[in-house]
Design a protein around this motif. Structure first.
Motif, PDB file in Angstrom:
ATOM      1  N   ALA A  66       2.609   1.827  -3.366  1.00  0.00           N
ATOM      2  CA  ALA A  66       1.734   2.191  -4.482  1.00  0.00           C
ATOM      3  C   ALA A  66       1.261   3.640  -4.416  1.00  0.00           C
ATOM      4  O   ALA A  66       0.663   4.127  -5.373  1.00  0.00           O
ATOM      5  CB  ALA A  66       0.519   1.263  -4.507  1.00  0.00           C
ATOM      6  N   ARG A  67       1.521   4.319  -3.316  1.00  0.00           N
ATOM      7  CA  ARG A  67       1.101   5.713  -3.200  1.00  0.00           C
ATOM      8  C   ARG A  67       1.966   6.589  -4.106  1.00  0.00           C
ATOM      9  O   ARG A  67       3.154   6.347  -4.280  1.00  0.00           O
ATOM     10  CB  ARG A  67       1.228   6.180  -1.759  1.00  0.00           C
ATOM     11  N   PRO A  68       1.369   7.619  -4.686  1.00  0.00           N
ATOM     12  CA  PRO A  68       2.167   8.507  -5.545  1.00  0.00           C
ATOM     13  C   PRO A  68       3.178   9.296  -4.718  1.00  0.00           C
ATOM     14  O   PRO A  68       2.941   9.602  -3.546  1.00  0.00           O
ATOM     15  CB  PRO A  68       1.124   9.434  -6.173  1.00  0.00           C
ATOM     16  N   PRO A  69       4.318   9.617  -5.319  1.00  0.00           N
ATOM     17  CA  PRO A  69       5.332  10.370  -4.561  1.00  0.00           C
ATOM     18  C   PRO A  69       4.883  11.800  -4.290  1.00  0.00           C
ATOM     19  O   PRO A  69       4.194  12.426  -5.090  1.00  0.00           O
ATOM     20  CB  PRO A  69       6.557  10.341  -5.478  1.00  0.00           C
ATOM     21  N   ASP A  70       5.295  12.306  -3.141  1.00  0.00           N
ATOM     22  CA  ASP A  70       5.021  13.685  -2.766  1.00  0.00           C
ATOM     23  C   ASP A  70       6.346  14.452  -2.841  1.00  0.00           C
ATOM     24  O   ASP A  70       7.211  14.306  -1.982  1.00  0.00           O
ATOM     25  CB  ASP A  70       4.441  13.750  -1.355  1.00  0.00           C
ATOM     26  N   ARG A  84      11.461   9.372  -0.719  1.00  0.00           N
ATOM     27  CA  ARG A  84      11.083   8.375   0.281  1.00  0.00           C
ATOM     28  C   ARG A  84      12.347   7.793   0.901  1.00  0.00           C
ATOM     29  O   ARG A  84      13.298   7.446   0.213  1.00  0.00           O
ATOM     30  CB  ARG A  84      10.282   7.256  -0.365  1.00  0.00           C
ATOM     31  N   TRP A  91       9.778   0.900  -0.105  1.00  0.00           N
ATOM     32  CA  TRP A  91       8.617   0.077   0.193  1.00  0.00           C
ATOM     33  C   TRP A  91       8.460  -1.089  -0.760  1.00  0.00           C
ATOM     34  O   TRP A  91       8.047  -2.181  -0.341  1.00  0.00           O
ATOM     35  CB  TRP A  91       7.361   0.929   0.188  1.00  0.00           C
ATOM     36  N   ARG A  92       8.749  -0.921  -2.039  1.00  0.00           N
ATOM     37  CA  ARG A  92       8.550  -2.013  -2.993  1.00  0.00           C
ATOM     38  C   ARG A  92       9.507  -3.179  -2.772  1.00  0.00           C
ATOM     39  O   ARG A  92       9.068  -4.330  -2.769  1.00  0.00           O
ATOM     40  CB  ARG A  92       8.630  -1.476  -4.416  1.00  0.00           C
ATOM     41  N   TRP A 104       0.826  -1.205   0.000  1.00  0.00           N
ATOM     42  CA  TRP A 104       0.000   0.000   0.000  1.00  0.00           C
ATOM     43  C   TRP A 104       0.863   1.258   0.000  1.00  0.00           C
ATOM     44  O   TRP A 104       0.605   2.212  -0.736  1.00  0.00           O
ATOM     45  CB  TRP A 104      -0.918  -0.027   1.223  1.00  0.00           C
ATOM     46  N   ARG A 105       1.917   1.250   0.845  1.00  0.00           N
ATOM     47  CA  ARG A 105       2.794   2.426   0.902  1.00  0.00           C
ATOM     48  C   ARG A 105       3.586   2.596  -0.390  1.00  0.00           C
ATOM     49  O   ARG A 105       3.840   3.722  -0.818  1.00  0.00           O
ATOM     50  CB  ARG A 105       3.753   2.304   2.085  1.00  0.00           C
TER      51      ARG A 105
END
Length: 70
Positions: A25-29, A35, A39-40, A22-23
């Motif tokens: 797959a979130r779009p980068p900010d 990051r 996470w992947r 889930w983390r």
């Protein structure tokens, strides 16, 4: 490991795998910067541990996996 420890390990790794997926797959900010946790690759590591524990569970239940030598 006995059955209870294996089932607990499966639950923990499944939860961690889903959380990391889930983390990842979130779009980068871009305002927060890069990051700091990959996470992947963590998701792949937890999925590998999950599969290993799943095979161990199947072996505990009496099903032989892998090659058997005559």
């Amino acid at each position: 490991m006995d059955l209870k420890v294996t089932l607990a390990g499966l639950a923990v790794t499944a939860g961690l795998m889903l959380f990391a997926g889930w983390r990842g797959a979130r779009p980068p900010d871009f305002l927060k910067g890069p990051r700091m946790i990959p996470w992947r690759p963590l998701m792949v590591a937890f999925a590998t541990a999950f599969l290993i524990l799943l095979v161990h569970l199947v072996n505990l239940l009496g099903i032989t996996t892998g090659q058997t030598r005559p």
